[in-house]
Structure formats: C-alpha cells, structure tokens
Scaffold this motif. Structure first.
Motif, PDB file in Angstrom:
ATOM      1  N   LEU A  35      14.484  -2.032  -0.284  1.00 23.03           N
ATOM      2  CA  LEU A  35      15.776  -1.798   0.375  1.00 23.03           C
ATOM      3  C   LEU A  35      16.330  -0.414   0.058  1.00 23.03           C
ATOM      4  O   LEU A  35      16.867   0.263   0.934  1.00 23.03           O
ATOM      5  N   GLN A  36      16.193   0.029  -1.172  1.00 30.18           N
ATOM      6  CA  GLN A  36      16.636   1.372  -1.540  1.00 30.18           C
ATOM      7  C   GLN A  36      15.780   2.432  -0.854  1.00 30.18           C
ATOM      8  O   GLN A  36      16.288   3.471  -0.426  1.00 30.18           O
ATOM      9  N   PHE A  37      14.488   2.175  -0.771  1.00 27.64           N
ATOM     10  CA  PHE A  37      13.560   3.065  -0.068  1.00 27.64           C
ATOM     11  C   PHE A  37      14.032   3.262   1.372  1.00 27.64           C
ATOM     12  O   PHE A  37      14.154   4.390   1.855  1.00 27.64           O
ATOM     13  N   CYS A  38      14.345   2.162   2.045  1.00 24.91           N
ATOM     14  CA  CYS A  38      14.820   2.231   3.433  1.00 24.91           C
ATOM     15  C   CYS A  38      16.135   2.996   3.527  1.00 24.91           C
ATOM     16  O   CYS A  38      16.299   3.844   4.411  1.00 24.91           O
ATOM     17  N   GLN A  39      17.051   2.696   2.634  1.00 22.53           N
ATOM     18  CA  GLN A  39      18.356   3.354   2.653  1.00 22.53           C
ATOM     19  C   GLN A  39      18.221   4.861   2.480  1.00 22.53           C
ATOM     20  O   GLN A  39      18.868   5.635   3.197  1.00 22.53           O
ATOM     21  N   ARG A  40      17.404   5.279   1.537  1.00 25.79           N
ATOM     22  CA  ARG A  40      17.239   6.714   1.289  1.00 25.79           C
ATOM     23  C   ARG A  40      16.642   7.416   2.503  1.00 25.79           C
ATOM     24  O   ARG A  40      17.085   8.495   2.887  1.00 25.79           O
ATOM     25  N   GLN A  78       0.836  -1.204   0.000  1.00 23.36           N
ATOM     26  CA  GLN A  78       0.000   0.000   0.000  1.00 23.36           C
ATOM     27  C   GLN A  78       0.869   1.252   0.000  1.00 23.36           C
ATOM     28  O   GLN A  78       0.581   2.224  -0.704  1.00 23.36           O
ATOM     29  N   LEU A  79       1.921   1.227   0.804  1.00 22.25           N
ATOM     30  CA  LEU A  79       2.830   2.356   0.908  1.00 22.25           C
ATOM     31  C   LEU A  79       3.491   2.652  -0.439  1.00 22.25           C
ATOM     32  O   LEU A  79       3.643   3.804  -0.825  1.00 22.25           O
ATOM     33  N   GLN A  80       3.832   1.606  -1.175  1.00 23.30           N
ATOM     34  CA  GLN A  80       4.467   1.793  -2.468  1.00 23.30           C
ATOM     35  C   GLN A  80       3.467   2.256  -3.530  1.00 23.30           C
ATOM     36  O   GLN A  80       3.827   3.028  -4.406  1.00 23.30           O
ATOM     37  N   GLU A 117       7.015  14.268   1.953  1.00 15.74           N
ATOM     38  CA  GLU A 117       7.500  14.446   0.589  1.00 15.74           C
ATOM     39  C   GLU A 117       8.578  13.418   0.252  1.00 15.74           C
ATOM     40  O   GLU A 117       8.581  12.832  -0.823  1.00 15.74           O
ATOM     41  N   ALA A 118       9.483  13.168   1.187  1.00 11.90           N
ATOM     42  CA  ALA A 118      10.551  12.181   0.951  1.00 11.90           C
ATOM     43  C   ALA A 118       9.963  10.790   0.768  1.00 11.90           C
ATOM     44  O   ALA A 118      10.331  10.070  -0.171  1.00 11.90           O
ATOM     45  N   ILE A 119       9.057  10.406   1.636  1.00 13.55           N
ATOM     46  CA  ILE A 119       8.449   9.078   1.524  1.00 13.55           C
ATOM     47  C   ILE A 119       7.711   8.943   0.200  1.00 13.55           C
ATOM     48  O   ILE A 119       7.848   7.923  -0.490  1.00 13.55           O
ATOM     49  N   CYS A 120       6.970   9.954  -0.178  1.00 13.55           N
ATOM     50  CA  CYS A 120       6.240   9.896  -1.450  1.00 13.55           C
ATOM     51  C   CYS A 120       7.193   9.819  -2.639  1.00 13.55           C
ATOM     52  O   CYS A 120       6.934   9.082  -3.593  1.00 13.55           O
ATOM     53  N   SER A 121       8.298  10.545  -2.580  1.00 10.04           N
ATOM     54  CA  SER A 121       9.217  10.536  -3.718  1.00 10.04           C
ATOM     55  C   SER A 121      10.037   9.245  -3.800  1.00 10.04           C
ATOM     56  O   SER A 121      10.458   8.857  -4.881  1.00 10.04           O
ATOM     57  N   TYR A 122      10.243   8.566  -2.676  1.00 11.82           N
ATOM     58  CA  TYR A 122      11.028   7.326  -2.674  1.00 11.82           C
ATOM     59  C   TYR A 122      10.169   6.068  -2.761  1.00 11.82           C
ATOM     60  O   TYR A 122      10.695   4.966  -2.896  1.00 11.82           O
ATOM     61  N   ALA A 123       8.874   6.192  -2.669  1.00  7.60           N
ATOM     62  CA  ALA A 123       7.985   5.031  -2.565  1.00  7.60           C
ATOM     63  C   ALA A 123       8.098   4.062  -3.741  1.00  7.60           C
ATOM     64  O   ALA A 123       7.895   2.863  -3.570  1.00  7.60           O
ATOM     65  N   SER A 124       8.440   4.562  -4.909  1.00  7.72           N
ATOM     66  CA  SER A 124       8.504   3.676  -6.075  1.00  7.72           C
ATOM     67  C   SER A 124       9.816   2.888  -6.153  1.00  7.72           C
ATOM     68  O   SER A 124       9.950   1.988  -6.980  1.00  7.72           O
ATOM     69  N   LEU A 125      10.767   3.215  -5.291  1.00  5.90           N
ATOM     70  CA  LEU A 125      12.040   2.485  -5.268  1.00  5.90           C
ATOM     71  C   LEU A 125      11.845   1.076  -4.709  1.00  5.90           C
ATOM     72  O   LEU A 125      10.918   0.849  -3.932  1.00  5.90           O
TER      73      LEU A 125
END
Length: 72
Positions: free
Chosen positions: A55-60, A22-24, A44-52
């Motif tokens: 593991l990359q989402f977590c790292q960012r 759901q988050l993605q 904003e950060a979560i929304c912009s990284y959600a498609s990663l």
C-alpha cells in the motif's frame, strides 16, 4: 506515458500476487521480464520503493507519477 505505465504495473501487482512478490524481490529484473517500458526516473522510483509494504509502494508511486488532478 508515465501514469499509464505506472497504472498498468500497479494494476497487475494488485491482482497477481506472484508478480507483486517478484516486483518486491527484484523490481528491475521483473519489469524487464514483463517488458514494461519505463523512463529512468520511473524505474529508479519503483526500485527504491519496492521494499515498502504494498500500500505504501502504491501511494508513493501515485504521489510521484499520478495524474494531475488540477483542472484549469
């Protein structure tokens, strides 16, 4: 507050596949549904990284909002 809230989101996403999906798909609606209180910058950060990939989402997010490991 930032790291604590981000940590809760990442923790839930790591153990709850439904929440993670759901988050993605729709991060803003998902975070509102779960009543996470975030700053505009965090949201904003979560929304912009959600498609990663997850593991990359977590790292960012950890790079942006993780605890400062510098000990003074």
């Amino acid at each position: 507050m930032s790291w604590k809230m981000i940590n809760r989101i990442l923790g839930l996403a790591s153990i709850d596949q439904n929440f993670r999906q759901q988050l993605q798909r729709d991060p803003r609606a998902t975070l509102e549904a779960y009543e996470f209180e975030l700053t505009p910058e965090e949201l904003e950060a979560i929304c912009s990284y959600a498609s990663l990939p997850f593991l990359q989402f977590c790292q960012r997010l950890m790079e942006d909002f993780g605890p400062d490991e510098t000990i003074q």
